[in-house]
Scaffold this motif. Structure first.
Motif, PDB file in Angstrom:
ATOM      1  N   UNK A   1      25.355  41.495  41.970  1.00  0.00           N
ATOM      2  CA  UNK A   1      25.974  42.362  42.969  1.00  0.00           C
ATOM      3  C   UNK A   1      27.272  42.964  42.408  1.00  0.00           C
ATOM      4  N   UNK A   2      27.426  44.264  42.539  1.00  0.00           N
ATOM      5  CA  UNK A   2      28.620  44.958  42.059  1.00  0.00           C
ATOM      6  C   UNK A   2      29.671  44.974  43.157  1.00  0.00           C
ATOM      7  N   UNK A   3      30.896  44.552  42.799  1.00  0.00           N
ATOM      8  CA  UNK A   3      31.996  44.548  43.761  1.00  0.00           C
ATOM      9  C   UNK A   3      32.593  45.955  43.845  1.00  0.00           C
ATOM     10  N   UNK A   4      32.652  46.506  45.054  1.00  0.00           N
ATOM     11  CA  UNK A   4      33.147  47.869  45.230  1.00  0.00           C
ATOM     12  C   UNK A   4      34.658  47.924  45.413  1.00  0.00           C
ATOM     13  N   UNK A   5      35.224  46.862  45.932  1.00  0.00           N
ATOM     14  CA  UNK A   5      36.672  46.820  46.162  1.00  0.00           C
ATOM     15  C   UNK A   5      37.393  46.497  44.857  1.00  0.00           C
ATOM     16  N   UNK A   6      38.132  47.481  44.326  1.00  0.00           N
ATOM     17  CA  UNK A   6      38.827  47.299  43.048  1.00  0.00           C
ATOM     18  C   UNK A   6      40.274  46.829  43.263  1.00  0.00           C
ATOM     19  N   UNK A   7      40.435  46.000  44.286  1.00  0.00           N
ATOM     20  CA  UNK A   7      41.712  45.331  44.506  1.00  0.00           C
ATOM     21  C   UNK A   7      41.627  43.958  43.859  1.00  0.00           C
ATOM     22  N   UNK A   8      42.610  43.630  43.036  1.00  0.00           N
ATOM     23  CA  UNK A   8      42.564  42.387  42.276  1.00  0.00           C
ATOM     24  C   UNK A   8      43.843  41.586  42.505  1.00  0.00           C
ATOM     25  N   UNK A   9      43.664  40.349  42.946  1.00  0.00           N
ATOM     26  CA  UNK A   9      44.811  39.482  43.164  1.00  0.00           C
ATOM     27  C   UNK A   9      45.121  38.658  41.932  1.00  0.00           C
ATOM     28  N   UNK A  10      46.403  38.538  41.600  1.00  0.00           N
ATOM     29  CA  UNK A  10      46.824  37.744  40.450  1.00  0.00           C
ATOM     30  C   UNK A  10      47.888  36.739  40.870  1.00  0.00           C
ATOM     31  N   UNK A  11      47.655  35.460  40.631  1.00  0.00           N
ATOM     32  CA  UNK A  11      48.661  34.439  40.957  1.00  0.00           C
ATOM     33  C   UNK A  11      49.915  34.613  40.099  1.00  0.00           C
ATOM     34  N   UNK A  12      51.059  34.517  40.732  1.00  0.00           N
ATOM     35  CA  UNK A  12      52.340  34.657  40.024  1.00  0.00           C
ATOM     36  C   UNK A  12      52.727  33.298  39.426  1.00  0.00           C
ATOM     37  N   UNK A  13      51.915  32.846  38.473  1.00  0.00           N
ATOM     38  CA  UNK A  13      52.121  31.510  37.895  1.00  0.00           C
ATOM     39  C   UNK A  13      51.443  31.424  36.534  1.00  0.00           C
ATOM     40  N   UNK A  14      51.796  30.389  35.768  1.00  0.00           N
ATOM     41  CA  UNK A  14      51.199  30.099  34.467  1.00  0.00           C
ATOM     42  C   UNK A  14      51.128  31.322  33.552  1.00  0.00           C
ATOM     43  N   UNK A  15      49.920  31.796  33.244  1.00  0.00           N
ATOM     44  CA  UNK A  15      49.751  32.871  32.256  1.00  0.00           C
ATOM     45  C   UNK A  15      50.334  34.205  32.722  1.00  0.00           C
ATOM     46  N   UNK A  16      50.703  34.313  33.993  1.00  0.00           N
ATOM     47  CA  UNK A  16      51.359  35.525  34.493  1.00  0.00           C
ATOM     48  C   UNK A  16      52.575  35.860  33.634  1.00  0.00           C
ATOM     49  N   UNK A  17      53.340  34.849  33.234  1.00  0.00           N
ATOM     50  CA  UNK A  17      54.588  35.071  32.515  1.00  0.00           C
ATOM     51  C   UNK A  17      54.379  35.436  31.047  1.00  0.00           C
ATOM     52  N   UNK A  18      53.159  35.318  30.567  1.00  0.00           N
ATOM     53  CA  UNK A  18      52.846  35.715  29.194  1.00  0.00           C
ATOM     54  C   UNK A  18      52.051  37.006  29.119  1.00  0.00           C
ATOM     55  N   UNK A  19      51.115  37.169  30.047  1.00  0.00           N
ATOM     56  CA  UNK A  19      50.123  38.230  29.892  1.00  0.00           C
ATOM     57  C   UNK A  19      50.117  39.295  30.988  1.00  0.00           C
ATOM     58  N   UNK A  20      50.904  39.118  32.049  1.00  0.00           N
ATOM     59  CA  UNK A  20      50.813  40.080  33.154  1.00  0.00           C
ATOM     60  C   UNK A  20      51.120  41.517  32.751  1.00  0.00           C
ATOM     61  N   UNK A  21      52.158  41.791  31.943  1.00  0.00           N
ATOM     62  CA  UNK A  21      52.406  43.194  31.573  1.00  0.00           C
ATOM     63  C   UNK A  21      51.172  43.850  30.939  1.00  0.00           C
ATOM     64  N   UNK A  22      50.522  43.123  30.040  1.00  0.00           N
ATOM     65  CA  UNK A  22      49.302  43.662  29.416  1.00  0.00           C
ATOM     66  C   UNK A  22      48.193  43.848  30.446  1.00  0.00           C
ATOM     67  N   UNK A  23      47.956  42.846  31.261  1.00  0.00           N
ATOM     68  CA  UNK A  23      46.869  42.907  32.235  1.00  0.00           C
ATOM     69  C   UNK A  23      47.111  43.990  33.273  1.00  0.00           C
ATOM     70  N   UNK A  24      48.355  44.159  33.675  1.00  0.00           N
ATOM     71  CA  UNK A  24      48.676  45.218  34.641  1.00  0.00           C
ATOM     72  C   UNK A  24      48.351  46.590  34.057  1.00  0.00           C
ATOM     73  N   UNK A  25      48.771  46.813  32.803  1.00  0.00           N
ATOM     74  CA  UNK A  25      48.475  48.093  32.161  1.00  0.00           C
ATOM     75  C   UNK A  25      46.991  48.320  31.992  1.00  0.00           C
ATOM     76  N   UNK A  26      46.267  47.265  31.637  1.00  0.00           N
ATOM     77  CA  UNK A  26      44.817  47.375  31.436  1.00  0.00           C
ATOM     78  C   UNK A  26      44.092  47.697  32.735  1.00  0.00           C
ATOM     79  N   UNK A  27      44.319  46.905  33.757  1.00  0.00           N
ATOM     80  CA  UNK A  27      43.559  47.070  35.003  1.00  0.00           C
ATOM     81  C   UNK A  27      43.942  48.344  35.762  1.00  0.00           C
ATOM     82  N   UNK A  28      45.219  48.685  35.794  1.00  0.00           N
ATOM     83  CA  UNK A  28      45.611  49.896  36.518  1.00  0.00           C
ATOM     84  C   UNK A  28      45.076  51.143  35.832  1.00  0.00           C
ATOM     85  N   UNK A  29      44.920  51.098  34.510  1.00  0.00           N
ATOM     86  CA  UNK A  29      44.331  52.221  33.791  1.00  0.00           C
ATOM     87  C   UNK A  29      42.890  52.465  34.219  1.00  0.00           C
TER      88      UNK A  29
END
Length: 352
Positions: A1-29
């Protein structure tokens, strides 16, 4: 099943402090809307701790609490990656590697767990495969678009790192990077006080609730604070070599690497390590850092935190350590001035 809602939640913890800038740029693109969990509160800690065994380390309890927060906010798609290995033979701790399994088993609710695995110690589990797996549930399979998003992620991540290296705060550097800006802090360093390096994982010092806002507490004491995020990858790797350590843990660079760099730095007066109680990899790294720090004659304070850590005792130890550094710096300054005076008097006597 393909998810149509392209809203993505990210916990503000653990790997957030290492990888969030990259992931934000990737997913928002790719057209995703990113929703972060709220900053850590007492409720976050209580919610997370209530679902896991007592012996679980504080960062994992915090992560579980942030997942619950996202679900309470109505987020249906929650990104929980399994970061197994960031380079061949360089591994994460078992708890971070098993995050998707943990969340699936302890957090109940109506949500989709977007899990993807990065394991550079195995074939076909590198970064591109990791990213493809992350967006596949949403029907995104165009490799060219994924590569474009990959580049966008690296641009944002690199901009964030540059600003951190120029002494912007974590929050300001992240905000500017998300806005597509690079702001260089031109304010000159205040060298009147003492300089202290915080040696810890990002999730233990940039989460203000977890570390009791240690940056502000130190700055209120007149301390100039440095961390791993203000160093380049080359400096961190050189720090590993300085301590003659063998790189094994995925987050060892921000601990042992940063410690090695700051221990040999003449501008740093002392080091403060902050670790979570019960963290196996940290206990090994801290013991190695403590043992080798004696070769550099540099004071080191180790603080251990969990959800029961009292702020009063935490602050008292910080104040005592910084007071000792101030007294040591004054003593060295007086000794140096006396030596200079003695040299000047001796030179004058010879000249006359």
């Amino acid at each position: 099943m393909i998810l149509k809602d392209k809203t993505l939640g990210m916990p503000r913890a653990l790997t957030y402090y290492n990888y969030f800038p990259f992931l934000y740029g990737f997913f928002t693109n790719l057209g995703f809307k990113i929703i972060l969990s709220d900053p850590t509160t007492k409720k976050t800690l209580v919610d997370g701790a209530s679902l896991v065994v007592t012996e679980t380390c504080l960062p994992i309890k915090v992560y579980v609490g942030h997942v619950i927060n996202l679900i309470e906010k109505g987020v249906k798609n929650i990104f929980t990656p399994s970061i197994q290995s960031i380079a061949p033979k360089i591994y994460n701790c078992s708890k971070i590697r098993g995050l998707p399994d943990l969340i699936r088993n302890v957090v109940k609710g109506d949500y989709n767990l977007i899990e993807t695995t990065l394991d550079k110690s195995e074939k076909n589990l590198g970064l591109m495969e990791f990213l493809k797996e992350a967006v596949k549930p949403f029907g995104i399979t165009n490799e060219s678009k994924i590569k474009d998003a990959l580049r966008a992620g690296f641009v944002l991540h690199n901009n964030f790192r540059v600003m951190m290296q120029h002494n912007l705060t974590f929050d300001n550097a992240l905000k500017n990077a998300k806005d597509g800006k690079v702001v260089i802090n031109s304010t000159k360093e205040d060298n009147a006080g003492i300089n202290v390096a915080l040696i810890a994982h990002g999730y233990n010092i940039y989460d203000k609730r977890v570390c009791m806002d240690v940056f502000k507490k130190l700055k209120d004491l007149g301390v100039n604070v440095y961390s791993a995020l203000q160093l380049t990858d080359e400096q961190l790797k050189d720090g590993i070599n300085t301590l003659e350590a063998e790189l094994y843990w995925a987050n060892q660079l921000e601990m042992t690497g940063a410690a090695g760099h700051y221990l040999k730095s003449d501008s740093i007066d002392g080091l403060i390590t902050i670790t979570a109680f019960g963290c196996g990899p940290d206990s090994l790294m801290i013991e190695d850092i403590k043992r080798k720090s004696k070769n550099f004659n540099k004071p080191l304070l180790n603080l251990t935190i969990d959800e029961h850590t009292g702020e009063a005792g935490f602050v008292t130890r910080l104040e005592a350590f910084c007071d000792m550094l101030y007294r040591k710096k004054r003593t060295l300054s007086i000794k140096e001035n006396n030596q200079n005076k003695a040299y000047s008097a001796s030179y004058s006597s010879i000249s006359s």
